[in-house]
Design a protein around this motif. Structure first.
Motif, PDB file in Angstrom:
ATOM      1  N   THR A  26     -10.009  -6.763  10.584  1.00 59.79           N
ATOM      2  CA  THR A  26      -9.513  -5.406  10.375  1.00 59.79           C
ATOM      3  C   THR A  26      -9.278  -5.233   8.883  1.00 59.79           C
ATOM      4  OG1 THR A  26      -8.420  -5.383  12.541  1.00 59.79           O
ATOM      5  CG2 THR A  26      -7.678  -3.768  10.916  1.00 59.79           C
ATOM      6  N   VAL A  27      -9.957  -4.268   8.275  1.00 59.03           N
ATOM      7  CA  VAL A  27      -9.958  -4.152   6.815  1.00 59.03           C
ATOM      8  C   VAL A  27      -9.428  -2.793   6.388  1.00 59.03           C
ATOM      9  CG1 VAL A  27     -11.345  -4.349   4.720  1.00 59.03           C
ATOM     10  CG2 VAL A  27     -11.987  -5.643   6.759  1.00 59.03           C
ATOM     11  N   GLU A  28      -8.599  -2.821   5.343  1.00 62.16           N
ATOM     12  CA  GLU A  28      -8.148  -1.592   4.692  1.00 62.16           C
ATOM     13  C   GLU A  28      -8.382  -1.769   3.201  1.00 62.16           C
ATOM     14  OE1 GLU A  28      -4.008   0.993   4.175  1.00 62.16           O
ATOM     15  OE2 GLU A  28      -4.362  -0.178   6.006  1.00 62.16           O
ATOM     16  N   ALA A  29      -8.824  -0.734   2.524  1.00 59.39           N
ATOM     17  CA  ALA A  29      -9.149  -0.837   1.101  1.00 59.39           C
ATOM     18  C   ALA A  29      -8.390   0.215   0.298  1.00 59.39           C
ATOM     19  CB  ALA A  29     -10.658  -0.686   0.890  1.00 59.39           C
ATOM     20  N   ARG A  55     -15.356  -1.891  -2.775  1.00 62.92           N
ATOM     21  CA  ARG A  55     -14.432  -1.664  -1.651  1.00 62.92           C
ATOM     22  C   ARG A  55     -15.216  -1.354  -0.376  1.00 62.92           C
ATOM     23  NH1 ARG A  55     -11.744   1.719  -5.291  1.00 62.92           N
ATOM     24  NH2 ARG A  55     -12.204   3.574  -4.030  1.00 62.92           N
ATOM     25  N   LEU A  56     -16.240  -0.495  -0.509  1.00 65.99           N
ATOM     26  CA  LEU A  56     -17.044  -0.108   0.648  1.00 65.99           C
ATOM     27  C   LEU A  56     -17.829  -1.302   1.184  1.00 65.99           C
ATOM     28  CD1 LEU A  56     -18.099   2.140   2.505  1.00 65.99           C
ATOM     29  CD2 LEU A  56     -19.877   2.606   0.791  1.00 65.99           C
ATOM     30  N   VAL A  71      -8.116  -4.993   0.853  1.00 66.16           N
ATOM     31  CA  VAL A  71      -8.974  -5.097  -0.326  1.00 66.16           C
ATOM     32  C   VAL A  71      -8.399  -4.204  -1.416  1.00 66.16           C
ATOM     33  CG1 VAL A  71     -11.291  -4.725  -1.250  1.00 66.16           C
ATOM     34  CG2 VAL A  71     -11.003  -5.563   1.099  1.00 66.16           C
ATOM     35  N   SER A  80     -15.538  -6.081   8.246  1.00 68.01           N
ATOM     36  CA  SER A  80     -15.343  -5.447   9.561  1.00 68.01           C
ATOM     37  C   SER A  80     -16.396  -5.938  10.539  1.00 68.01           C
ATOM     38  CB  SER A  80     -15.413  -3.928   9.435  1.00 68.01           C
ATOM     39  OG  SER A  80     -14.362  -3.446   8.618  1.00 68.01           O
ATOM     40  N   SER A 101     -15.436  -3.792   2.897  1.00 66.77           N
ATOM     41  CA  SER A 101     -14.919  -3.197   4.139  1.00 66.77           C
ATOM     42  C   SER A 101     -15.960  -3.289   5.253  1.00 66.77           C
ATOM     43  CB  SER A 101     -14.526  -1.739   3.916  1.00 66.77           C
ATOM     44  OG  SER A 101     -13.449  -1.641   3.003  1.00 66.77           O
ATOM     45  N   ASN A 102     -17.199  -2.939   4.938  1.00 62.56           N
ATOM     46  CA  ASN A 102     -18.257  -2.954   5.950  1.00 62.56           C
ATOM     47  C   ASN A 102     -18.580  -4.374   6.405  1.00 62.56           C
ATOM     48  OD1 ASN A 102     -18.483  -0.183   5.846  1.00 62.56           O
ATOM     49  ND2 ASN A 102     -20.173  -0.191   4.373  1.00 62.56           N
ATOM     50  N   LYS A 129      -6.049  -9.369   9.505  1.00 57.93           N
ATOM     51  CA  LYS A 129      -5.986  -8.110   8.763  1.00 57.93           C
ATOM     52  C   LYS A 129      -6.117  -8.404   7.270  1.00 57.93           C
ATOM     53  CE  LYS A 129      -3.250  -4.833   9.936  1.00 57.93           C
ATOM     54  NZ  LYS A 129      -2.048  -4.026  10.219  1.00 57.93           N
TER      55      LYS A 129
END
Length: 458
Positions: free
Chosen positions: A29-32, A16-17, A8, A24, A20-21, A5
């Motif tokens: 597992t990514v959270e920004a 961030r986008l 960001v 992933s 994340s992309n 996990k």
């Protein structure tokens, strides 16, 4: 199963986008989040293996976030990502405990290498802490010692069950080394480089056992001021060893069964299920089938646990291993002593109701109390062993006993006499006596008070 996990933390939405992309897509597992304050709130609410942290952000800087992470003992590894790299910020970040300092622009492959190293470092540190705690608690850790037929059979069985992913039920009397067998299975499995977590189920009440195994959410109960990961979650990818399975409360057995069947847990006070990849090893010194008949253990849980069974032999079934075990315990404790043939002969004539644990404690006690380098049978005179009956003599001999008084005594009288004998051996030192008796010093004090035992040692 997710590779890890990642949180960001960057005020640039496009970055961030992108992260994340890409991450992933690589199995993470990514959270920004866009700022440091939100990041700290998420880190207190949820566990992340790695934090990818920008330095220059509004309201709370990356350096302040890193400082707060270390002050709050949040276990996440931090990788600093910055386009405003300076020598001063790099030095400060590394001093504060950042795992890596990466300058923008960077390649995705470079970042992935840093992330993998950070996750591996975090797991190795956790494994090391757990191992140190276990070794301190148990006073030993190592391989199964012995060359007897029963031990060789045990080692052969371990070699067969270790490579599988099946649940293993380890059976044996108290003190035979069931946890050591579990550690051997883990060490020979494909999970050997992942955590091994041991839990003594008899040490917790039903409520405490659930929160210890499954963890809890912030606010789940009065003292739950922050989220806590359970031992099952910490063991993710590795092995969870549940000792004293026969002592698990009946009401909690249903939740444990669900975990075994689905691999999912739910923290106390939580609303979402967490999928884990954990191998379960269990141990008990009680006949579970009898507990099932007494309605003290669920039949469906018993059948779920009883996939592969490993029986650990008692010490009286492997008396030939005593010389090896004694030498191992002497070396392990750092004593420069040896037991001569007469002492070994006496030790192999005893029944050992406490099994290897009793032998280990006896060796330690004798090495401490006997000043000589060579320990003989005379130094073990407190260990009274009945002679074997002659051929043709069908009389039943009484069990070996440490007491020299053959007069019939009540259990309380025997306990009082034994406490007095042990206290006299250590010149009245209550701490040493409690250790030899394998009880808490407070328990010893209460028993001394109840039995009106007075010692002059201060």
């Amino acid at each position: 199963m997710t590779k890890g996990k990642i949180l960001v933390v960057d005020d640039e939405a496009s970055l961030r986008l992108l992260l994340s992309n890409e991450l992933s897509r690589m199995g993470y597992t990514v959270e920004a989040v866009a700022d440091g304050e939100t990041a700290l709130n998420r880190l207190h609410d949820e566990f992340f293996h790695v934090v990818l942290l920008d330095i220059v952000m509004p309201r709370v800087s990356g350096i302040d976030v890193l400082r707060a992470i270390k002050q709050d003992a949040i276990p996440s590894e931090v990788i600093i990502l910055t386009g405003n790299a300076t020598l001063e910020s790099a030095i400060e970040s590394m001093k504060l405990g950042a795992f890596e300092y990466v300058r923008k622009p960077y390649s995705l492959n470079e970042l992935l290498i840093h992330i993998e190293r950070a996750i591996e470092h975090q797991r190795s540190q956790l494994d090391l802490k757990i191992l140190r705690d276990e070794l301190k608690k148990n006073g030993y850790g190592g391989k199964i010692i012995g060359k007897s037929k029963s031990v060789k059979a045990l080692q052969d069985l371990i070699c067969k069950v270790a490579p599988t992913q099946s649940t293993v039920l380890i059976l044996g009397e108290s003190g035979t080394g069931k946890e050591l067998v579990a550690r051997s299975i883990h060490a020979m499995s494909q999970r050997s480089n992942k955590p091994f977590i041991a839990v003594n189920c008899a040490s917790f009440s039903e409520t405490l056992l659930e929160s210890e195994l499954f963890g809890y959410e912030k606010g789940a109960f009065t003292d739950a001021k922050s989220q806590k990961r359970g031992l099952a979650e910490i063991a993710d990818g590795g092995t969870l060893f549940l000792d004293e399975m026969g002592e698990i409360p009946v009401h909690f057995q249903a939740k444990l069964l669900r975990f075994l069947e689905t691999g999912e847990i739910r923290r106390v006070g939580g609303t979402k299920d967490i999928l884990l990849n954990v191998r379960i090893l269990c141990a008990t010194n009680q006949p579970l089938e009898n507990l099932v008949e007494q309605n003290r253990f669920r039949a469906d849980l018993y059948y779920r646990l009883n996939v592969l069974t490993v029986n650990v032999p008692s010490l009286k079934e492997r008396l030939d291993d005593i010389p090896l075990l004694v030498n191992n315990f002497v070396t392990m404790q750092g004593f420069h002593k040896e037991f001569d043939d007469s002492a070994i002969e006496l030790l192999t004539s005893y029944d050992w109701p406490g099994n290897i644990r009793e032998l280990k404690n006896l060796v330690e006690r004798t090495c401490i109390l006997v000043p000589k380098k060579v320990i003989t049978a005379d130094d073990l005179s407190f260990l009274k062993v009945n002679k074997k009956a002659e051929p043709g003599n069908e009389s039943v001999a009484p069990s070996p006993t440490i007491s020299s008084d053959t007069t019939a005594l009540s259990l309380k009288e025997m306990e009082r006499k034994h406490i007095i004998n042990v206290l006299s051996m250590v010149n009245g030192h209550k701490g040493k006596a409690a250790k030899l008796l394998e009880i808490n010093p407070k328990t010893l004090y209460m028993k001394m008070k109840a039995y009106n035992i007075i010692t002059t040692y201060e």
